[in-house]
Design a protein around this motif. Sequence first.
Motif, PDB file in Angstrom:
ATOM      1  N   VAL A 289      -4.648  12.069 -15.873  1.00 30.55           N
ATOM      2  CA  VAL A 289      -3.471  12.288 -15.252  1.00 30.55           C
ATOM      3  C   VAL A 289      -3.147  11.104 -14.163  1.00 30.55           C
ATOM      4  O   VAL A 289      -4.348  10.970 -13.555  1.00 30.55           O
ATOM      5  N   ALA A 290      -2.156  10.348 -14.104  1.00 28.76           N
ATOM      6  CA  ALA A 290      -1.909   9.484 -13.229  1.00 28.76           C
ATOM      7  C   ALA A 290      -0.483   9.739 -12.678  1.00 28.76           C
ATOM      8  O   ALA A 290       0.341  10.417 -13.089  1.00 28.76           O
ATOM      9  N   GLY A 291      -0.219   9.070 -11.437  1.00 31.49           N
ATOM     10  CA  GLY A 291       1.241   9.673 -10.842  1.00 31.49           C
ATOM     11  C   GLY A 291       2.316   8.965 -11.564  1.00 31.49           C
ATOM     12  O   GLY A 291       2.118   7.922 -12.586  1.00 31.49           O
ATOM     13  N   ALA A 292       3.506   8.762 -11.038  1.00 27.33           N
ATOM     14  CA  ALA A 292       4.804   8.233 -11.384  1.00 27.33           C
ATOM     15  C   ALA A 292       4.740   6.747 -11.240  1.00 27.33           C
ATOM     16  O   ALA A 292       5.567   6.078 -12.420  1.00 27.33           O
ATOM     17  N   GLU A 293       3.941   6.144 -10.836  1.00 26.91           N
ATOM     18  CA  GLU A 293       3.689   4.591 -10.577  1.00 26.91           C
ATOM     19  C   GLU A 293       3.315   4.077 -11.937  1.00 26.91           C
ATOM     20  O   GLU A 293       3.226   2.894 -12.126  1.00 26.91           O
ATOM     21  N   SER A 294       2.266   4.818 -12.397  1.00 26.76           N
ATOM     22  CA  SER A 294       1.533   4.456 -13.682  1.00 26.76           C
ATOM     23  C   SER A 294       2.692   4.150 -14.878  1.00 26.76           C
ATOM     24  O   SER A 294       3.838   4.882 -14.991  1.00 26.76           O
ATOM     25  N   ASP A 295       2.269   3.167 -15.719  1.00 23.51           N
ATOM     26  CA  ASP A 295       3.205   3.054 -16.963  1.00 23.51           C
ATOM     27  C   ASP A 295       2.592   3.264 -18.105  1.00 23.51           C
ATOM     28  O   ASP A 295       2.486   2.803 -19.246  1.00 23.51           O
ATOM     29  N   GLN A 296       1.358   4.202 -18.150  1.00 22.69           N
ATOM     30  CA  GLN A 296       0.454   4.440 -19.218  1.00 22.69           C
ATOM     31  C   GLN A 296       1.056   5.753 -19.840  1.00 22.69           C
ATOM     32  O   GLN A 296       1.519   6.633 -19.075  1.00 22.69           O
ATOM     33  N   GLY A 297       0.706   6.016 -21.110  1.00 27.54           N
ATOM     34  CA  GLY A 297       0.838   7.242 -21.819  1.00 27.54           C
ATOM     35  C   GLY A 297       2.422   7.654 -21.765  1.00 27.54           C
ATOM     36  O   GLY A 297       3.333   6.802 -21.811  1.00 27.54           O
ATOM     37  N   VAL A 298       2.613   8.947 -21.506  1.00 29.39           N
ATOM     38  CA  VAL A 298       4.059   9.496 -21.483  1.00 29.39           C
ATOM     39  C   VAL A 298       3.981  10.018 -20.047  1.00 29.39           C
ATOM     40  O   VAL A 298       3.275  10.505 -19.217  1.00 29.39           O
ATOM     41  N   ALA A 299       5.549   9.859 -19.603  1.00 28.90           N
ATOM     42  CA  ALA A 299       6.111  10.446 -18.447  1.00 28.90           C
ATOM     43  C   ALA A 299       6.327  12.033 -18.707  1.00 28.90           C
ATOM     44  O   ALA A 299       7.102  12.480 -19.655  1.00 28.90           O
ATOM     45  N   VAL A 300       5.777  12.907 -17.845  1.00 31.28           N
ATOM     46  CA  VAL A 300       6.026  14.291 -17.826  1.00 31.28           C
ATOM     47  C   VAL A 300       6.597  14.868 -16.789  1.00 31.28           C
ATOM     48  O   VAL A 300       6.028  14.643 -15.585  1.00 31.28           O
ATOM     49  N   SER A 301       8.007  15.348 -16.764  1.00 27.71           N
ATOM     50  CA  SER A 301       8.698  15.911 -15.678  1.00 27.71           C
ATOM     51  C   SER A 301       8.114  17.318 -15.504  1.00 27.71           C
ATOM     52  O   SER A 301       8.218  18.235 -16.351  1.00 27.71           O
ATOM     53  N   VAL A 302       7.756  17.620 -14.422  1.00 27.74           N
ATOM     54  CA  VAL A 302       7.029  18.905 -14.074  1.00 27.74           C
ATOM     55  C   VAL A 302       8.166  20.058 -13.667  1.00 27.74           C
ATOM     56  O   VAL A 302       8.903  19.811 -12.968  1.00 27.74           O
ATOM     57  N   ASN A 303       8.070  21.088 -14.613  1.00 30.13           N
ATOM     58  CA  ASN A 303       9.205  22.069 -14.587  1.00 30.13           C
ATOM     59  C   ASN A 303       8.543  23.172 -13.823  1.00 30.13           C
ATOM     60  O   ASN A 303       9.071  23.783 -12.973  1.00 30.13           O
ATOM     61  N   VAL A 304       7.312  23.559 -14.243  1.00 34.78           N
ATOM     62  CA  VAL A 304       6.486  24.951 -13.426  1.00 34.78           C
ATOM     63  C   VAL A 304       5.108  24.394 -13.090  1.00 34.78           C
ATOM     64  O   VAL A 304       4.588  23.815 -14.134  1.00 34.78           O
ATOM     65  N   VAL A 305       4.518  25.150 -11.992  1.00 36.39           N
ATOM     66  CA  VAL A 305       2.956  24.713 -11.697  1.00 36.39           C
ATOM     67  C   VAL A 305       2.579  26.112 -11.359  1.00 36.39           C
ATOM     68  O   VAL A 305       3.044  26.776 -10.796  1.00 36.39           O
ATOM     69  N   GLU A 306       1.398  26.492 -12.333  1.00 35.49           N
ATOM     70  CA  GLU A 306       0.597  27.519 -12.065  1.00 35.49           C
ATOM     71  C   GLU A 306      -0.545  27.363 -11.343  1.00 35.49           C
ATOM     72  O   GLU A 306      -1.323  26.551 -11.872  1.00 35.49           O
TER      73      GLU A 306
END
Length: 365
Positions: A289-306
């Motif tokens: 997992v990397a932050g929004a600044e990364s350009d790797q893999g896919v971007a996941v928008s966080v909807n819910v956090v448990e």
Amino acid sequence: MASVTFDKATRIYPGGTKPAVDQLEIEIADGEFLVLVGPSGCGKSTSLRMLAGLEDVNGGAIRIGDRDVTHLPPKDRDIAMVFQNYALYPHMTVADNMGFALKIAGVNKAEIRKKVEEAAKILDLTEYLDRKPKALSGGQRQRVAMGRAIVREPQVFLMDEPLSNLDAKLRVSTRTQIASLQRRLGITTVYVTHDQVEALTMGDRVAVLKDGLLQQVDTPRNMYDRPANLFVAGFIGSPAMNLVEVPITDGGVKFGNSVVPVSREALSAAADKGDRTVTVGVRPEHFDVAGAESDQGVAVSVNVVEELGADGYVYGSARVGGEDKDLVVRVGGRSIPEKGSVLHVVPRPDEIHVFSTSTGERLSD
Ligand SMILES: Nc1ncnc2c1ncn2[C@@H]1O[C@H](COP(=O)(O)OP(=O)(O)O)[C@@H](O)[C@H]1O
Ligand SMILES: [Mg+2]
């Protein structure tokens, strides 16, 4: 003690068009704890009841040790069954409930008392022997049902969802007790549950059923590491494995901006079927997992956090393989992202599972 063999055992209920259990083949070793697991209606109870002699076998055979028991009545099979509802006699004391089968078998009183007391000691029921079932807690009743099976010293224990009437906490402690008791007694056990966590934590091996068909029999470790098909992949593990259809590219599969390497064998197996995509499985715990600044893999928008303390699960949406997908990603307890933020995730190459999109079968090794 004895092994148990389901040899293409089939059950078709009267009036049924397709088998409730279809050519079930499992060999259970002497002393083994085997768990049958699957969703409701997949044929778990029917399989167990065929082994118990409570259900006719319409094809194939069932053996206990080297005895063919396919058409023997239940009482001649040397098995003891623990049911979901315990089926205790309400008017009898705990001791009488536990000793009832021995009494019917004509065992003398002193011998029955000795066996009941031994079992009560193992199960921590000594002080309750004179009580009636209604004066016991759910957990104690469950142990009486176990005790009734133990005193018979059968060759095989059969248990059908014996924990489903207990609350969540008691279920967890009781499953440990049953597993350790089984190991101590060394009696071959076939245990039915719909709960995959129960299956993985208790079984020496786990057999997954779907629609009356056996999907895979394996150790809990192998079930987790190498699910044989898409059904098992989605069923075993919690939260469930992410399954996404992605295009095949040179040397791997395209996961957003990253190419995740996949073995040549898996890719050519997919190509042989004429598939241009494969279905990739990634468990929530197997993303980098990397932050929004990364350009790797896919971007996941966080909807819910448990948040679970030690770690957390992010439920998000992503665009992957040309489709909008919901993804679940495990993150560390100290790096929980904000709702509404964006993460970049890349599957760890040695932890991905590759399945044929057309047949569902596993392609990666
Ligand atoms: N006595 C019966 N008569 C007809 N169909 C049955 C009977 N018992 C179970 N079935 C059917 O057989 C299938 C398997 O049932 P069961 O073995 O009870 O599933 P599970 O224990 O996995 O929930 C289901 O489709 C169920 O409806
Ligand atoms: Mg059932």
